[in-house]
Design a protein around this motif. Structure first.
Motif, PDB file in Angstrom:
ATOM      1  N   ILE A  89       0.853  -1.148   0.018  1.00 22.64           N
ATOM      2  CA  ILE A  89       0.074   0.044  -0.161  1.00 22.64           C
ATOM      3  C   ILE A  89       0.943   1.096   0.294  1.00 22.64           C
ATOM      4  O   ILE A  89       1.545   1.348   0.930  1.00 22.64           O
ATOM      5  CB  ILE A  89      -0.969   0.132   1.289  1.00 22.64           C
ATOM      6  N   HIS A  90       0.867   1.942  -1.018  1.00 17.01           N
ATOM      7  CA  HIS A  90       1.858   2.992  -1.331  1.00 17.01           C
ATOM      8  C   HIS A  90       1.047   4.236  -1.272  1.00 17.01           C
ATOM      9  O   HIS A  90       0.207   4.531  -2.176  1.00 17.01           O
ATOM     10  CB  HIS A  90       2.661   2.865  -2.693  1.00 17.01           C
TER      11      HIS A  90
ATOM     12  N   THR B  52      -0.289  -4.418  -5.535  1.00 16.93           N
ATOM     13  CA  THR B  52       0.103  -3.238  -5.029  1.00 16.93           C
ATOM     14  C   THR B  52      -0.830  -2.057  -5.381  1.00 16.93           C
ATOM     15  O   THR B  52      -1.254  -2.301  -6.590  1.00 16.93           O
ATOM     16  CB  THR B  52       1.700  -2.968  -5.888  1.00 16.93           C
ATOM     17  N   ILE B  53      -1.045  -1.182  -4.681  1.00 14.15           N
ATOM     18  CA  ILE B  53      -2.029  -0.038  -4.715  1.00 14.15           C
ATOM     19  C   ILE B  53      -1.456   1.394  -4.542  1.00 14.15           C
ATOM     20  O   ILE B  53      -0.669   1.527  -3.561  1.00 14.15           O
ATOM     21  CB  ILE B  53      -3.367  -0.257  -4.096  1.00 14.15           C
ATOM     22  N   GLN B  54      -1.310   1.931  -5.393  1.00  5.99           N
ATOM     23  CA  GLN B  54      -0.679   3.507  -5.117  1.00  5.99           C
ATOM     24  C   GLN B  54      -1.867   4.590  -4.941  1.00  5.99           C
ATOM     25  O   GLN B  54      -2.621   4.444  -5.925  1.00  5.99           O
ATOM     26  CB  GLN B  54       0.236   3.733  -6.348  1.00  5.99           C
TER      27      GLN B  54
ATOM     28  N   ILE C 183      -8.927  -1.100  -1.800  1.00  8.64           N
ATOM     29  CA  ILE C 183      -7.777  -1.894  -0.847  1.00  8.64           C
ATOM     30  C   ILE C 183      -8.265  -3.319  -0.570  1.00  8.64           C
ATOM     31  O   ILE C 183      -7.575  -4.246  -0.666  1.00  8.64           O
ATOM     32  CB  ILE C 183      -7.179  -1.042   0.037  1.00  8.64           C
TER      33      ILE C 183
ATOM     34  N   VAL D 235       1.517  -7.590   4.046  1.00 11.29           N
ATOM     35  CA  VAL D 235       1.387  -6.222   3.335  1.00 11.29           C
ATOM     36  C   VAL D 235       2.553  -5.373   3.974  1.00 11.29           C
ATOM     37  O   VAL D 235       2.605  -5.336   5.178  1.00 11.29           O
ATOM     38  CB  VAL D 235       0.046  -5.711   3.580  1.00 11.29           C
TER      39      VAL D 235
ATOM     40  N   ILE E  32       3.285  -0.898   3.952  1.00 13.73           N
ATOM     41  CA  ILE E  32       2.519   0.260   3.887  1.00 13.73           C
ATOM     42  C   ILE E  32       3.880   1.331   3.717  1.00 13.73           C
ATOM     43  O   ILE E  32       4.394   1.427   4.826  1.00 13.73           O
ATOM     44  CB  ILE E  32       1.784   0.732   4.950  1.00 13.73           C
TER      45      ILE E  32
ATOM     46  N   ILE F 291      -7.743   1.591   7.198  1.00 15.11           N
ATOM     47  CA  ILE F 291      -6.787   0.527   6.671  1.00 15.11           C
ATOM     48  C   ILE F 291      -6.587  -0.333   8.174  1.00 15.11           C
ATOM     49  O   ILE F 291      -6.612  -1.784   7.881  1.00 15.11           O
ATOM     50  CB  ILE F 291      -5.288   0.868   6.348  1.00 15.11           C
TER      51      ILE F 291
END
Length: 208
Positions: free
Chosen positions: A28-29, A65-67, A108, A122, A124, A159
């Protein structure tokens, strides 16, 4: 939990964590920039490329991966193309504005699952320039139109409710000399506190 420093510190942290897990980490970016560039001034190892290198080295899974919060001007149109080409989920700040924090949390959850059957470990990574410069001016590459500090707090706390298996976290790019008022350091310290709570709660769930 680690504190930067610029975003290049995340790469060696991911290298160390990867040795302790069976599969590439989910990511999680939260950032104004995708940081998936390539060589710059003759080097691939800089704060604009850690997540491309991490993908190339098998440290993170781009499809997990989520930005979040990506925005700002680009040096060239394809600057962050690697993110999309590799399968990363990119949520621009414009999309955040449309779907809201709850919508981001749903994205997410949809990507990473949650609970004890969630999809692996995960990591972060929170770049302080995800915040609008009104809330965090003391950073190397500020971009207007970012998160408020309250929105960032709500995102991190949300989150925490997803029951993810969090292996670690960092907050980076706080530069106190660029902010004589100390607002950025205050924001960074509070983000760090929120991340510490997420890591601790995740560890506690694993022990139950």
């Amino acid at each position: 939990l680690s504190v930067g420093g610029d975003h290049s510190i995340t790469l060696p942290i991911l290298r160390a964590l990867r040795k302790k897990v069976e599969e590439p980490l989910a990511l999680i970016h939260i950032d104004a920039h995708a940081d998936t560039g390539d060589a710059y001034l003759g080097s691939r190892f800089h704060h604009g490329a850690p997540f491309k290198v991490a993908t190339d080295e098998g440290l993170i899974d781009p499809k997990r991966t989520i930005q979040i919060g990506i925005r700002g001007s680009l040096a060239h149109p394809e600057q962050w193309q690697f993110s999309k080409d590799s399968g990363m989920k990119v949520i621009s700040m414009e999309e955040v504005e449309t779907i809201g924090v709850k919508g981001v949390l749903a994205e997410i959850k949809g990507l990473l699952g949650g609970g004890k059957t969630g999809s692996g470990k995960v990591y972060i990574s929170f770049d302080i320039d995800a915040l609008d410069p009104a809330f965090a001016p003391g950073t190397g590459t500020p971009e207007i139109g970012g998160f408020t500090s309250r929105e960032a707090q709500a995102l991190l706390r949300g989150i925490g409710k997803l029951d993810l298996n969090i292996a670690g976290a960092d907050v980076v790019e706080v530069s106190p000399p660029f902010d004589a008022g100390g607002v950025t350091s205050l924001a960074g310290a509070n983000v760090m506190h929120e991340l510490l709570c997420l890591v601790a709660e995740s560890a506690n769930r694993r022990e139950e």
